[in-house]
Write a protein that holds these residues in place. Structure first.
Motif, PDB file in Angstrom:
ATOM      1  N   LEU A 151      23.743 -38.118 -22.534  1.00 29.82           N
ATOM      2  CA  LEU A 151      22.734 -37.192 -23.035  1.00 29.82           C
ATOM      3  C   LEU A 151      22.985 -35.798 -22.466  1.00 29.82           C
ATOM      4  CD1 LEU A 151      20.160 -36.589 -24.630  1.00 29.82           C
ATOM      5  CD2 LEU A 151      18.819 -37.324 -22.631  1.00 29.82           C
ATOM      6  N   VAL A 152      23.359 -35.724 -21.203  1.00 31.80           N
ATOM      7  CA  VAL A 152      23.690 -34.424 -20.607  1.00 31.80           C
ATOM      8  C   VAL A 152      24.911 -33.831 -21.303  1.00 31.80           C
ATOM      9  CG1 VAL A 152      24.385 -33.233 -18.487  1.00 31.80           C
ATOM     10  CG2 VAL A 152      22.663 -35.048 -18.399  1.00 31.80           C
ATOM     11  N   ASP A 153      25.890 -34.673 -21.642  1.00 29.83           N
ATOM     12  CA  ASP A 153      27.044 -34.189 -22.415  1.00 29.83           C
ATOM     13  C   ASP A 153      26.586 -33.500 -23.693  1.00 29.83           C
ATOM     14  OD1 ASP A 153      28.917 -35.068 -20.615  1.00 29.83           O
ATOM     15  OD2 ASP A 153      29.407 -36.910 -21.703  1.00 29.83           O
ATOM     16  N   ARG A 154      25.599 -34.088 -24.348  1.00 31.39           N
ATOM     17  CA  ARG A 154      25.116 -33.521 -25.607  1.00 31.39           C
ATOM     18  C   ARG A 154      24.422 -32.180 -25.382  1.00 31.39           C
ATOM     19  NH1 ARG A 154      24.737 -36.650 -30.102  1.00 31.39           N
ATOM     20  NH2 ARG A 154      25.916 -38.580 -29.957  1.00 31.39           N
ATOM     21  N   TYR A 155      23.646 -32.094 -24.323  1.00 34.35           N
ATOM     22  CA  TYR A 155      23.048 -30.798 -23.991  1.00 34.35           C
ATOM     23  C   TYR A 155      24.138 -29.748 -23.781  1.00 34.35           C
ATOM     24  CZ  TYR A 155      18.575 -33.181 -22.963  1.00 34.35           C
ATOM     25  OH  TYR A 155      17.416 -33.894 -23.034  1.00 34.35           O
ATOM     26  N   LEU A 156      25.174 -30.127 -23.064  1.00 31.79           N
ATOM     27  CA  LEU A 156      26.241 -29.173 -22.761  1.00 31.79           C
ATOM     28  C   LEU A 156      26.979 -28.752 -24.031  1.00 31.79           C
ATOM     29  CD1 LEU A 156      27.699 -30.735 -19.488  1.00 31.79           C
ATOM     30  CD2 LEU A 156      26.062 -28.864 -19.709  1.00 31.79           C
ATOM     31  N   VAL A 157      27.238 -29.690 -24.914  1.00 31.07           N
ATOM     32  CA  VAL A 157      27.891 -29.360 -26.183  1.00 31.07           C
ATOM     33  C   VAL A 157      27.052 -28.351 -26.959  1.00 31.07           C
ATOM     34  CG1 VAL A 157      28.509 -30.266 -28.450  1.00 31.07           C
ATOM     35  CG2 VAL A 157      29.237 -31.480 -26.397  1.00 31.07           C
ATOM     36  N   ALA A 158      25.730 -28.601 -27.042  1.00 30.80           N
ATOM     37  CA  ALA A 158      24.848 -27.678 -27.761  1.00 30.80           C
ATOM     38  C   ALA A 158      24.841 -26.304 -27.099  1.00 30.80           C
ATOM     39  CB  ALA A 158      23.435 -28.248 -27.818  1.00 30.80           C
ATOM     40  N   ASN A 184      30.583 -36.723 -12.812  1.00 31.21           N
ATOM     41  CA  ASN A 184      30.933 -36.577 -14.228  1.00 31.21           C
ATOM     42  C   ASN A 184      31.119 -35.120 -14.628  1.00 31.21           C
ATOM     43  OD1 ASN A 184      30.599 -39.420 -15.470  1.00 31.21           O
ATOM     44  ND2 ASN A 184      28.703 -39.170 -14.323  1.00 31.21           N
ATOM     45  N   PHE A 185      30.545 -34.199 -13.860  1.00 30.45           N
ATOM     46  CA  PHE A 185      30.528 -32.784 -14.253  1.00 30.45           C
ATOM     47  C   PHE A 185      31.149 -31.868 -13.198  1.00 30.45           C
ATOM     48  CE2 PHE A 185      26.752 -35.146 -15.599  1.00 30.45           C
ATOM     49  CZ  PHE A 185      26.956 -35.154 -16.976  1.00 30.45           C
ATOM     50  N   SER A 186      31.837 -32.464 -12.231  1.00 34.26           N
ATOM     51  CA  SER A 186      32.362 -31.677 -11.113  1.00 34.26           C
ATOM     52  C   SER A 186      33.408 -30.657 -11.555  1.00 34.26           C
ATOM     53  CB  SER A 186      32.961 -32.610 -10.053  1.00 34.26           C
ATOM     54  OG  SER A 186      34.013 -33.394 -10.615  1.00 34.26           O
ATOM     55  N   ALA A 187      34.084 -30.908 -12.656  1.00 33.95           N
ATOM     56  CA  ALA A 187      35.148 -30.000 -13.104  1.00 33.95           C
ATOM     57  C   ALA A 187      34.646 -28.919 -14.052  1.00 33.95           C
ATOM     58  CB  ALA A 187      36.261 -30.798 -13.787  1.00 33.95           C
ATOM     59  N   LEU A 188      33.359 -28.879 -14.321  1.00 33.52           N
ATOM     60  CA  LEU A 188      32.839 -27.948 -15.321  1.00 33.52           C
ATOM     61  C   LEU A 188      32.334 -26.637 -14.731  1.00 33.52           C
ATOM     62  CD1 LEU A 188      30.918 -30.314 -17.759  1.00 33.52           C
ATOM     63  CD2 LEU A 188      33.207 -29.349 -18.009  1.00 33.52           C
ATOM     64  N   ASP A 189      32.318 -26.516 -13.433  1.00 29.84           N
ATOM     65  CA  ASP A 189      31.892 -25.276 -12.788  1.00 29.84           C
ATOM     66  C   ASP A 189      30.476 -24.887 -13.217  1.00 29.84           C
ATOM     67  OD1 ASP A 189      32.200 -23.126 -11.067  1.00 29.84           O
ATOM     68  OD2 ASP A 189      32.990 -21.809 -12.617  1.00 29.84           O
ATOM     69  N   ILE A 190      29.558 -25.870 -13.199  1.00 29.47           N
ATOM     70  CA  ILE A 190      28.159 -25.645 -13.547  1.00 29.47           C
ATOM     71  C   ILE A 190      27.347 -25.556 -12.266  1.00 29.47           C
ATOM     72  CG2 ILE A 190      26.140 -26.598 -14.731  1.00 29.47           C
ATOM     73  CD1 ILE A 190      28.012 -28.116 -16.552  1.00 29.47           C
ATOM     74  N   PRO A 191      26.514 -24.534 -12.095  1.00 26.41           N
ATOM     75  CA  PRO A 191      25.643 -24.482 -10.913  1.00 26.41           C
ATOM     76  C   PRO A 191      24.730 -25.700 -10.868  1.00 26.41           C
ATOM     77  CG  PRO A 191      25.672 -22.354 -12.034  1.00 26.41           C
ATOM     78  CD  PRO A 191      26.371 -23.323 -12.939  1.00 26.41           C
ATOM     79  N   VAL A 192      24.625 -26.337  -9.707  1.00 23.19           N
ATOM     80  CA  VAL A 192      23.807 -27.532  -9.538  1.00 23.19           C
ATOM     81  C   VAL A 192      22.785 -27.281  -8.436  1.00 23.19           C
ATOM     82  CG1 VAL A 192      23.780 -29.984  -8.937  1.00 23.19           C
ATOM     83  CG2 VAL A 192      25.685 -29.051 -10.278  1.00 23.19           C
ATOM     84  N   ILE A 193      21.520 -27.564  -8.736  1.00 23.31           N
ATOM     85  CA  ILE A 193      20.437 -27.436  -7.763  1.00 23.31           C
ATOM     86  C   ILE A 193      19.827 -28.818  -7.584  1.00 23.31           C
ATOM     87  CG2 ILE A 193      18.223 -26.363  -7.241  1.00 23.31           C
ATOM     88  CD1 ILE A 193      20.425 -24.780  -9.847  1.00 23.31           C
ATOM     89  N   ARG A 194      19.711 -29.255  -6.335  1.00 20.32           N
ATOM     90  CA  ARG A 194      19.159 -30.575  -6.040  1.00 20.32           C
ATOM     91  C   ARG A 194      17.749 -30.440  -5.487  1.00 20.32           C
ATOM     92  NH1 ARG A 194      24.449 -30.227  -4.754  1.00 20.32           N
ATOM     93  NH2 ARG A 194      25.864 -31.942  -5.268  1.00 20.32           N
ATOM     94  N   SER A 195      16.906 -31.426  -5.814  1.00 25.25           N
ATOM     95  CA  SER A 195      15.548 -31.411  -5.285  1.00 25.25           C
ATOM     96  C   SER A 195      15.047 -32.827  -5.089  1.00 25.25           C
ATOM     97  CB  SER A 195      14.601 -30.655  -6.223  1.00 25.25           C
ATOM     98  OG  SER A 195      14.321 -31.429  -7.378  1.00 25.25           O
ATOM     99  N   ALA A 327      40.822 -33.818 -14.064  1.00 30.64           N
ATOM    100  CA  ALA A 327      39.374 -33.955 -14.178  1.00 30.64           C
ATOM    101  C   ALA A 327      38.804 -32.960 -15.186  1.00 30.64           C
ATOM    102  CB  ALA A 327      38.716 -33.764 -12.816  1.00 30.64           C
ATOM    103  N   ARG A 328      39.339 -31.741 -15.210  1.00 32.86           N
ATOM    104  CA  ARG A 328      38.791 -30.737 -16.124  1.00 32.86           C
ATOM    105  C   ARG A 328      39.151 -31.069 -17.570  1.00 32.86           C
ATOM    106  NH1 ARG A 328      36.030 -26.310 -16.522  1.00 32.86           N
ATOM    107  NH2 ARG A 328      36.677 -24.523 -17.771  1.00 32.86           N
ATOM    108  N   VAL A 329      40.361 -31.511 -17.816  1.00 32.50           N
ATOM    109  CA  VAL A 329      40.751 -31.907 -19.171  1.00 32.50           C
ATOM    110  C   VAL A 329      39.947 -33.124 -19.610  1.00 32.50           C
ATOM    111  CG1 VAL A 329      42.635 -32.732 -20.627  1.00 32.50           C
ATOM    112  CG2 VAL A 329      43.055 -30.917 -18.955  1.00 32.50           C
ATOM    113  N   ASP A 330      39.697 -34.040 -18.672  1.00 30.72           N
ATOM    114  CA  ASP A 330      38.895 -35.214 -19.010  1.00 30.72           C
ATOM    115  C   ASP A 330      37.478 -34.807 -19.415  1.00 30.72           C
ATOM    116  OD1 ASP A 330      38.349 -38.230 -18.908  1.00 30.72           O
ATOM    117  OD2 ASP A 330      36.877 -37.457 -17.485  1.00 30.72           O
ATOM    118  N   SER A 331      36.914 -33.799 -18.758  1.00 30.01           N
ATOM    119  CA  SER A 331      35.574 -33.331 -19.110  1.00 30.01           C
ATOM    120  C   SER A 331      35.548 -32.787 -20.528  1.00 30.01           C
ATOM    121  CB  SER A 331      35.116 -32.250 -18.125  1.00 30.01           C
ATOM    122  OG  SER A 331      34.963 -32.777 -16.832  1.00 30.01           O
TER     123      SER A 331
END
Length: 349
Positions: A151-158, A184-195, A327-331
């Motif tokens: 589902l997160v993949d789909r958000y990212l595609v959109a 799953n998303f480590s190669a995408l260079d997306i900012p991640v905030i944990r809480s 990893a980046r090509v796999d993403s």
């Protein structure tokens, strides 16, 4: 009994003059139709904050001395055009914002971005979610409900298709270790905030929102609306709980609304979703979002799918000889695989 006037019975129809015939007036008026519309040079600029059953709440004179919210309807000539939260529009009529007043939206200004989804992957009819957002805040729970990478993949595609930069907030990290999911998303260079539950990292998140219009999306029950309430105190967006039997969140927020973040920027809260169709997506935009990979893919054969089994794919060869990280090509390939099952989808670069 004769129907002619007594003194003209023997003269037949010739006794009648055309002026005696009553002509039925045109019920639609006598003015010819025209495609010309008023210029509305007196229209004021406004931001659409929310949409509710044909009524639009808009913000007029944003950041000015007379900033105010106005209720408006749409002009008849816009009846076939969707007006959505985030739109910039031109408003005429009573834009005072006084109780009982009603303005009229006569123009939709050019949009910079459109976040869209379809009912499912086979439906090419798009549903516009918001306009003019430049960031997508994807909210995911580490547990309860379980995170859904696809589902997160789909958000990212959109997001990539719309030209919107994604952010990722992972909640409830006190319930489960988020590292396996985030891998799953480590190669995408997306900012991640944990809480963790009840401990929102607002000091970390607020600077990322300042100066931006950010749309928040997420599966029901992940804490998205709770986060919005923390970012914008007093908002009181409806929040829900996860069903202990099904593990699914209950839909709570039923509308899309744009809210000003006190520390800067705008956040648009959307209803929680359990599916996100991509039937409208132009797959070429996905590769463009990976600019480093797109440059290498220019040497791929025409019509290359860029998937792992694609013959003579330059991306796969670059991974094999160490020129690109696997990893980046796999993403990228995972996102493209999300779309490849759509009937008629084209993956040409």
């Amino acid at each position: 009994m004769s129907w002619l006037p007594p003194d003209e019975e023997d003269e037949g129809f010739d006794a009648w003059d055309e002026s005696d015939v009553r002509v039925r007036p045109n019920p639609k008026g006598t003015k010819p139709r025209t495609k010309q519309r008023p210029a509305h040079v007196d229209a004021v600029d406004a931001r659409v904050l929310s949409v509710d059953r044909g009524r639009y709440t808009v913000l007029v004179d944003e950041d000015g001395d007379d900033e105010r919210t106005v209720t408006a309807t749409r002009a008849k000539e816009l009846r076939k055009q969707a007006i959505v939260t985030g739109d910039r529009v031109d408003v005429v009529g009573d834009a005072s914002g006084d109780e009982g007043s009603l303005g009229r939206i006569v123009r939709i200004q050019p949009r910079t971005t459109l976040l869209r989804r379809s009912a499912d992957d086979t439906d090419a009819v798009e549903r516009v979610i918001v306009a003019n957002a430049d960031q997508l805040l994807v909210v995911v729970a580490a547990a309860n409900p379980e995170p859904r990478p696809r589902l997160v993949d789909r958000y990212l595609v959109a997001a990539y298709d719309a030209g919107i930069a994604p952010l990722l907030v992972i909640t409830k990290t006190d319930l489960a270790d988020p590292k396996p999911f985030l891998a799953n998303f480590s190669a995408l260079d997306i900012p991640v905030i944990r809480s963790a539950q009840g401990a929102w990292p607002l000091d970390e998140l607020a600077p990322l929102l300042a100066g931006h219009t950010t749309v928040a999306v997420g599966h029901s029950g992940v804490g998205k609306s709770t986060l919005v309430n923390a970012l914008v105190p007093g908002t009181d967006r409806a929040v829900g709980h996860v069903n202990v039997v099904t593990g699914r969140g209950r839909h709570t927020s039923s509308s899309t609304v744009s809210l000003r973040v006190p520390t800067g920027g705008w956040i648009i809260d959307t209803p929680g979703v359990r599916s996100f169709g991509l039937g409208h997506v132009d797959t070429a935009n996905i590769l463009k979002s990976f600019s480093d990979l797109a440059a290498v893919a220019e040497d791929c054969p025409r019509g290359c799918t860029h998937l792992p089994d694609a013959p003579d794919c330059e991306l796969n060869e670059a991974v094999a000889d160490g020129r690109l990280p696997a990893a980046r090509v796999d993403s990228l390939q995972r996102l493209l695989t999300t779309l490849v099952k759509q009937p008629g989808a084209s993956l040409d670069s």
